[in-house]
Design a protein around this motif. Structure first.
Motif, PDB file in Angstrom:
ATOM      1  N   PHE A  97       0.870  -1.180   0.000  1.00 24.34           N
ATOM      2  CA  PHE A  97       0.000   0.000   0.000  1.00 24.34           C
ATOM      3  C   PHE A  97       0.903   1.225   0.000  1.00 24.34           C
ATOM      4  O   PHE A  97       1.835   1.322   0.798  1.00 24.34           O
ATOM      5  CB  PHE A  97      -0.913   0.020   1.226  1.00 24.34           C
ATOM      6  CG  PHE A  97      -1.711   1.296   1.357  1.00 24.34           C
ATOM      7  CD1 PHE A  97      -2.676   1.632   0.408  1.00 24.34           C
ATOM      8  CD2 PHE A  97      -1.493   2.175   2.403  1.00 24.34           C
ATOM      9  CE1 PHE A  97      -3.403   2.811   0.506  1.00 24.34           C
ATOM     10  CE2 PHE A  97      -2.224   3.354   2.523  1.00 24.34           C
ATOM     11  CZ  PHE A  97      -3.179   3.671   1.563  1.00 24.34           C
ATOM     12  N   SER A  99       1.268   5.500   0.131  1.00 23.46           N
ATOM     13  CA  SER A  99       0.626   6.734   0.595  1.00 23.46           C
ATOM     14  C   SER A  99       1.411   7.930   0.066  1.00 23.46           C
ATOM     15  O   SER A  99       2.557   8.164   0.471  1.00 23.46           O
ATOM     16  CB  SER A  99       0.579   6.768   2.124  1.00 23.46           C
ATOM     17  OG  SER A  99       0.080   8.017   2.582  1.00 23.46           O
ATOM     18  N   ILE A 119      -3.910  -7.620   2.815  1.00 21.73           N
ATOM     19  CA  ILE A 119      -4.338  -6.358   3.428  1.00 21.73           C
ATOM     20  C   ILE A 119      -5.864  -6.313   3.471  1.00 21.73           C
ATOM     21  O   ILE A 119      -6.530  -6.388   2.443  1.00 21.73           O
ATOM     22  CB  ILE A 119      -3.773  -5.158   2.645  1.00 21.73           C
ATOM     23  CG1 ILE A 119      -2.231  -5.170   2.723  1.00 21.73           C
ATOM     24  CG2 ILE A 119      -4.337  -3.848   3.178  1.00 21.73           C
ATOM     25  CD1 ILE A 119      -1.563  -4.150   1.816  1.00 21.73           C
ATOM     26  N   ASP A 121      -7.584  -3.735   5.178  1.00 21.26           N
ATOM     27  CA  ASP A 121      -7.990  -2.333   5.093  1.00 21.26           C
ATOM     28  C   ASP A 121      -6.733  -1.481   4.989  1.00 21.26           C
ATOM     29  O   ASP A 121      -5.655  -1.882   5.465  1.00 21.26           O
ATOM     30  CB  ASP A 121      -8.800  -1.937   6.326  1.00 21.26           C
ATOM     31  CG  ASP A 121      -9.496  -0.594   6.161  1.00 21.26           C
ATOM     32  OD1 ASP A 121      -9.633  -0.136   5.005  1.00 21.26           O
ATOM     33  OD2 ASP A 121      -9.887   0.009   7.175  1.00 21.26           O
ATOM     34  N   SER A 122      -6.845  -0.297   4.383  1.00 21.27           N
ATOM     35  CA  SER A 122      -5.702   0.607   4.260  1.00 21.27           C
ATOM     36  C   SER A 122      -6.187   2.049   4.291  1.00 21.27           C
ATOM     37  O   SER A 122      -7.315   2.345   3.896  1.00 21.27           O
ATOM     38  CB  SER A 122      -4.938   0.335   2.960  1.00 21.27           C
ATOM     39  OG  SER A 122      -5.787   0.510   1.839  1.00 21.27           O
ATOM     40  N   THR A 123      -5.298   2.942   4.760  1.00 19.56           N
ATOM     41  CA  THR A 123      -5.673   4.348   4.819  1.00 19.56           C
ATOM     42  C   THR A 123      -4.446   5.239   4.724  1.00 19.56           C
ATOM     43  O   THR A 123      -3.351   4.857   5.167  1.00 19.56           O
ATOM     44  CB  THR A 123      -6.451   4.672   6.113  1.00 19.56           C
ATOM     45  OG1 THR A 123      -6.932   6.012   6.065  1.00 19.56           O
ATOM     46  CG2 THR A 123      -5.561   4.499   7.343  1.00 19.56           C
ATOM     47  N   ARG A 124      -4.641   6.397   4.121  1.00 19.62           N
ATOM     48  CA  ARG A 124      -3.600   7.427   4.020  1.00 19.62           C
ATOM     49  C   ARG A 124      -3.957   8.542   4.995  1.00 19.62           C
ATOM     50  O   ARG A 124      -5.059   9.100   4.931  1.00 19.62           O
ATOM     51  CB  ARG A 124      -3.534   7.971   2.600  1.00 19.62           C
ATOM     52  CG  ARG A 124      -2.660   9.212   2.419  1.00 19.62           C
ATOM     53  CD  ARG A 124      -2.670   9.646   0.954  1.00 19.62           C
ATOM     54  NE  ARG A 124      -1.889  10.850   0.718  1.00 19.62           N
ATOM     55  CZ  ARG A 124      -2.402  12.076   0.632  1.00 19.62           C
ATOM     56  NH1 ARG A 124      -3.726  12.252   0.754  1.00 19.62           N
ATOM     57  NH2 ARG A 124      -1.621  13.121   0.412  1.00 19.62           N
ATOM     58  N   ALA A 141       1.174   5.671   5.916  1.00 15.36           N
ATOM     59  CA  ALA A 141       0.534   4.560   5.206  1.00 15.36           C
ATOM     60  C   ALA A 141       0.200   3.514   6.257  1.00 15.36           C
ATOM     61  O   ALA A 141       1.103   2.939   6.868  1.00 15.36           O
ATOM     62  CB  ALA A 141       1.472   3.981   4.158  1.00 15.36           C
ATOM     63  N   ILE A 143      -2.097   0.018   7.363  1.00 14.71           N
ATOM     64  CA  ILE A 143      -2.889  -1.119   6.900  1.00 14.71           C
ATOM     65  C   ILE A 143      -3.363  -1.952   8.092  1.00 14.71           C
ATOM     66  O   ILE A 143      -2.760  -1.922   9.163  1.00 14.71           O
ATOM     67  CB  ILE A 143      -2.095  -2.025   5.934  1.00 14.71           C
ATOM     68  CG1 ILE A 143      -0.849  -2.604   6.631  1.00 14.71           C
ATOM     69  CG2 ILE A 143      -1.736  -1.276   4.665  1.00 14.71           C
ATOM     70  CD1 ILE A 143      -0.121  -3.660   5.805  1.00 14.71           C
TER      71      ILE A 143
END
Length: 265
Positions: A97, A99, A119, A121-124, A141, A143
């Motif tokens: 992932f 970012s 993965i 879930d993932s988020t920036r 980044a 996860i």
């Protein structure tokens, strides 16, 4: 009867403590790496880009997670069409992932994570910059993965700013972002701050570093500064088993750090 029940409870307690029995907690070992990869440009190789050199370093250590900093995606200097995080994932057989932090040379530049586990879930997450003193946008980044049946963890990579006031505000936001997490958190990256700094002192109040007597990570030849760290929360879930700085002097201008963590579940 009371004596028998007491004996059974004692045996169960001892079995659990020894890692056996129906109520025993299990421990899983996780190998975590953090690596500032200098956009896959070996400092001694001019403008040459060698994703393979970084991939070899990672593959040799067989990590479960890697926090990457200074990652290029489709930039002119690294080659249009080259997504470094994606290519490193392909070469190492891991998930990724990316970012983005900033626009750079017609492409993107930022941090990334690699994971041996799929993965979920993932988020920036964008970190603050004081507009008065300026600085580059920095991000996290993060996860979520399942490392064992029913046991999820958050793994995050970051790269803090060069200016201490920004690093302090960024650290405060990181603490607030993860303080109420119901999942265990591993945070790794280039913090641009040494162990005796205000920044690391602040993070130490909320995270546990994998090592307190950490070895220097920069420069790669005769290193004298400790700025790359692996840390975690909550402390009761993880146990730091070992931390090593890998003496790899070609691929990047930082030495990679590898920690082995035990997670109970």
């Amino acid at each position: 009867m009371r004596t028998v029940i007491g004996l059974l409870l004692t045996l169960i307690s001892l079995a659990t403590y020894a890692g056996e029995g129906p109520f025993a907690r299990k421990m899983k070992k996780l190998r975590v790496m953090t690596y500032n990869i200098h956009h896959c440009n070996p400092p001694s190789a001019g403008a040459k880009i060698e994703v393979e050199a970084i991939a070899r370093v990672i593959t040799n250590e067989k990590p479960d997670f890697v926090a990457l900093q200074e990652v290029d995606v489709n930039t002119e200097r690294s080659g249009k069409g080259l997504h470094q995080a994606k290519e490193l994932a392909r070469l190492t057989g891991m998930h990724y992932f990316f970012s983005k932090a900033i626009d750079h040379q017609g492409g993107d530049y930022g941090v990334a994570v690699l994971s041996r586990f799929p993965i979920i879930d993932s988020t920036r997450l964008i970190l603050p910059i004081d507009p008065v003193i300026g600085g580059e946008t920095r991000t996290i980044a993060a996860i979520t993965v399942e490392v064992a049946k029913g046991k999820k963890v958050i793994f995050a990579s970051t790269h803090l700013d060069l200016k201490e006031p920004n690093r302090l505000s960024q650290s405060e936001l990181i603490i607030n972002l993860f303080k109420d997490s119901t999942l265990p958190v591993i945070l790794a990256g280039d913090f641009n701050a040494q162990p005796d700094s205000k920044v690391i002192g602040l993070l130490d109040q909320n995270f546990t570093r994998s090592c307190l007597d950490c070895k220097p990570t920069i420069p790669v030849k005769e290193p004298n500064r400790v700025i790359d760290f692996i840390m975690f929360k909550p402390g009761s879930t993880f146990k730091s088993l070992s931390t090593r700085v890998i003496d790899e002097q070609y691929a990047s201008d930082h030495l990679p750090v590898v920690a082995e963590l035990g997670i109970t579940y």
